[in-house]
Write an enzyme that holds these catalytic residues in place. Structure first.
Site, PDB file in Angstrom:
ATOM      1  N   ASN A  15       0.723  -1.452   0.211  1.00  0.00           N
ATOM      2  CA  ASN A  15      -0.073  -0.548   0.153  1.00  0.00           C
ATOM      3  C   ASN A  15       0.534   1.641  -0.132  1.00  0.00           C
ATOM      4  O   ASN A  15       1.909   1.245   0.712  1.00  0.00           O
ATOM      5  CB  ASN A  15      -1.221  -0.218   1.434  1.00  0.00           C
ATOM      6  N   GLU A  16       0.579   2.148  -0.783  1.00  0.00           N
ATOM      7  CA  GLU A  16       1.368   3.296  -0.877  1.00  0.00           C
ATOM      8  C   GLU A  16       2.693   3.278  -0.348  1.00  0.00           C
ATOM      9  O   GLU A  16       2.766   3.817   0.348  1.00  0.00           O
ATOM     10  CB  GLU A  16       0.837   4.288  -0.276  1.00  0.00           C
TER      11      GLU A  16
HETATM   12  C1  BGC Z   1      -4.070   5.442   3.883  1.00  0.00           C
HETATM   13  C2  BGC Z   1      -4.817   5.433   4.877  1.00  0.00           C
HETATM   14  C3  BGC Z   1      -5.202   6.445   5.240  1.00  0.00           C
HETATM   15  C4  BGC Z   1      -5.427   7.118   4.985  1.00  0.00           C
HETATM   16  C5  BGC Z   1      -6.606   8.252   5.245  1.00  0.00           C
HETATM   17  C6  BGC Z   1      -4.091   6.541   2.844  1.00  0.00           C
HETATM   18  O1  BGC Z   1      -3.194   6.925   1.974  1.00  0.00           O
HETATM   19  O2  BGC Z   1      -3.888   4.703   2.520  1.00  0.00           O
HETATM   20  O3  BGC Z   1      -4.155   3.792   5.340  1.00  0.00           O
HETATM   21  O4  BGC Z   1      -5.721   5.955   6.674  1.00  0.00           O
HETATM   22  O5  BGC Z   1      -4.751   7.626   3.861  1.00  0.00           O
HETATM   23  O6  BGC Z   1      -5.313   9.123   5.531  1.00  0.00           O
END
Ligand code: BGC
Length: 450
Positions: free
Chosen positions: A206-207
């Site tokens: 993820n990201e």
């Molecule tokens: C992330 C989450 C985060 C959400 C809200 C996303 O970029 O993957 O983990 O809670 O943003 O900020």
């Protein structure tokens, strides 16, 4: 020209990175909200009253293990968040939303809201709390979660790494060392060998750009190190890790579909003809999203897209930025400019990959006082318009199911469809969340607010 660009890729990336850090680190957040910009794609609004999504479209919510499970003591976040001043209001993840224990109840709530899919993550530090020691009981826990989903007809999408890493992995240098990639490979192999029968949709990570930027540039996340010179190496290793993860998952399960989830804001220049603003907007988009995706197109069965806000670049804001104290700056760290039309534009920018797309995150916290029902509806119309324009969007996951531990924001940023009483852990579906439930149930969204 192409060869020249290819040869100097590293230096171009560093140049973009510097521009990206200067502009992306906040300059864009102090601009005026009344700004108008001519969208490059700008769809023609359809006249149909009801917009019907393709059959089999997935409707879900997304969570991340560390933010909801509670008690992830072997994660690199655990000790980090105990340090004074790391988390807003002195919050701690602690039991988080107790989802580890209450997952059945939560799945029941998903079902009440007509969700047919759920994106969640497996916590590596539970599966492998110590280097080389794999915990089969934790696999069984996730198998139980998967079985509970299956009973309700909810299709899982599983993320293998969502920001939190095992403490031991960070301790031996994490993604800084190329030789550590094999540990990730072993973990991915262990999980997918065990759970491939229950899961078709896997997300390797993820990201990764958020991890690199918050962990090594702003240093707000673990390991809390400010060292831009490591960025290129980290990125290279993470890209390799994704590729190996992709191979491993496919060798364990030929029917698997494997993707990576990355964020893309809608970055645009404030002054249409300002060259610097144009370069900066392009750099933000390129460094944050497309550089990475372009390296892995052969190892992607689908793309997980996160869209939260528009980011417009205004050179005039530099003055504001320099006159702000750091504290003022920090308090505005979640200041976001919501712009549904930007989602359409971002999706059009993804057309070149020719891959199925799942919108794996999109959401808004309560304190922004944006009507969540309207927010969801307006964004989903843009998704529909993109589908109509030929983009293969296969599903949508609202971020997030429950108000949860929002990393450095603690419990302050409540993005959830479900509210939680922090003392009793009692859940209640927020009034405005029913709009999303109705959309999911009908597989359609109304094209007007009347
Ligand atoms: C992330 C989450 C985060 C959400 C809200 C996303 O970029 O993957 O983990 O809670 O943003 O900020």
């Amino acid at each position: 020209m192409k060869n020249y660009l290819k040869k100097n890729k590293k230096y171009i990336l560093i140049l973009f990175l510097v521009i990206f850090i200067v502009f992306g680190s906040g300059l864009t957040k102090f601009t005026h909200r009344s700004f108008q910009y001519n969208e490059p794609y700008g769809h023609v609004d359809l006249e149909d009253e009801i917009l019907n999504f393709p059959e089999g479209f997935l409707w879900g919510t997304a969570t991340a293990a560390y933010q909801v499970e509670g008690g992830n003591v072997y994660s690199n976040w655990w000790d980090f968040e105990q340090e004074e001043g790391r988390i807003k209001n002195g919050d701690r993840s602690d039991v988080a939303t107790n989802h580890y224990v209450m997952y059945k109840e939560d799945i029941d709530l998903m079902s009440q809201m007509s969700m047919n899919s759920y994106r969640f993550s497996i916590e590596w530090s539970r599966i492998e709390p110590k280097q080389g020691e794999f915990n089969q009981e934790e696999i069984e826990h996730y198998r139980n979660v998967l079985n509970a989903l299956s009973k309700k007809g909810i299709k899982p999408m599983v993320t293998l790494w969502h920001h939190s890493l095992p403490y031991w992995f960070e301790d031996i240098g994490g993604w800084e060392k190329v030789e550590n990639i094999s540990y990730y490979e072993e973990y991915v192999s262990y999980v997918t060998k065990n759970l491939s029968e229950e899961v078709e949709l896997w997300i390797t990570m993820n990201e990764p750009m958020a991890y690199i930027s918050c962990g090594y540039v702003s240093a707000k996340w673990p390991p809390g190190e400010q060292n831009i010179w490591k960025v290129n190496r980290l990125l290279k290793n993470i890209i390799k890790a994704h590729k190996r993860g992709y191979e491993v998952i496919h060798s364990n399960d030929q029917d698997a579909k494997v993707g990576l989830a990355e964020h893309s804001s809608y970055a645009v220049p404030y002054h249409k003809n300002n060259i610097l603003e144009n370069i900066a907007a392009y750099s933000i988009d390129y460094v944050w999203t497309h550089y990475l995706l372009e390296q892995i197109t052969d190892e992607l069965d689908f793309i997980g897209l996160h869209y939260y806000y528009r980011q417009y670049i205004n050179i005039d804001a530099l003055e504001d930025l320099l006159s702000q104290s750091l504290d003022e700056f920090e308090t505005r760290s979640m200041d976001r400019s919501y712009y549904p039309k930007g989602l359409f534009e971002v999706l059009m920018r993804f057309k070149k990959y020719d891959k199925p797309i799942y919108i794996t995150e999109l959401g808004v916290p309560d304190y922004h006082e944006v009507d969540r029902d309207q927010f969801i509806r307006e964004h989903l119309r843009e998704v529909y318009y993109a589908v109509d324009a030929g983009i293969d969007v296969k599903g949508f996951y609202y971020w997030t199911l429950l108000d949860c531990f929002e990393w450095t924001e603690g419990y302050d940023a409540e993005f959830g469809l479900i509210d939680i009483n922090r003392d009793t852990q009692e859940r209640s579906i927020k009034e405005e969340s029913w709009e999303y439930a109705h959309i999911a149930e009908c597989n359609c969204v109304s094209n007007s607010d009347k």
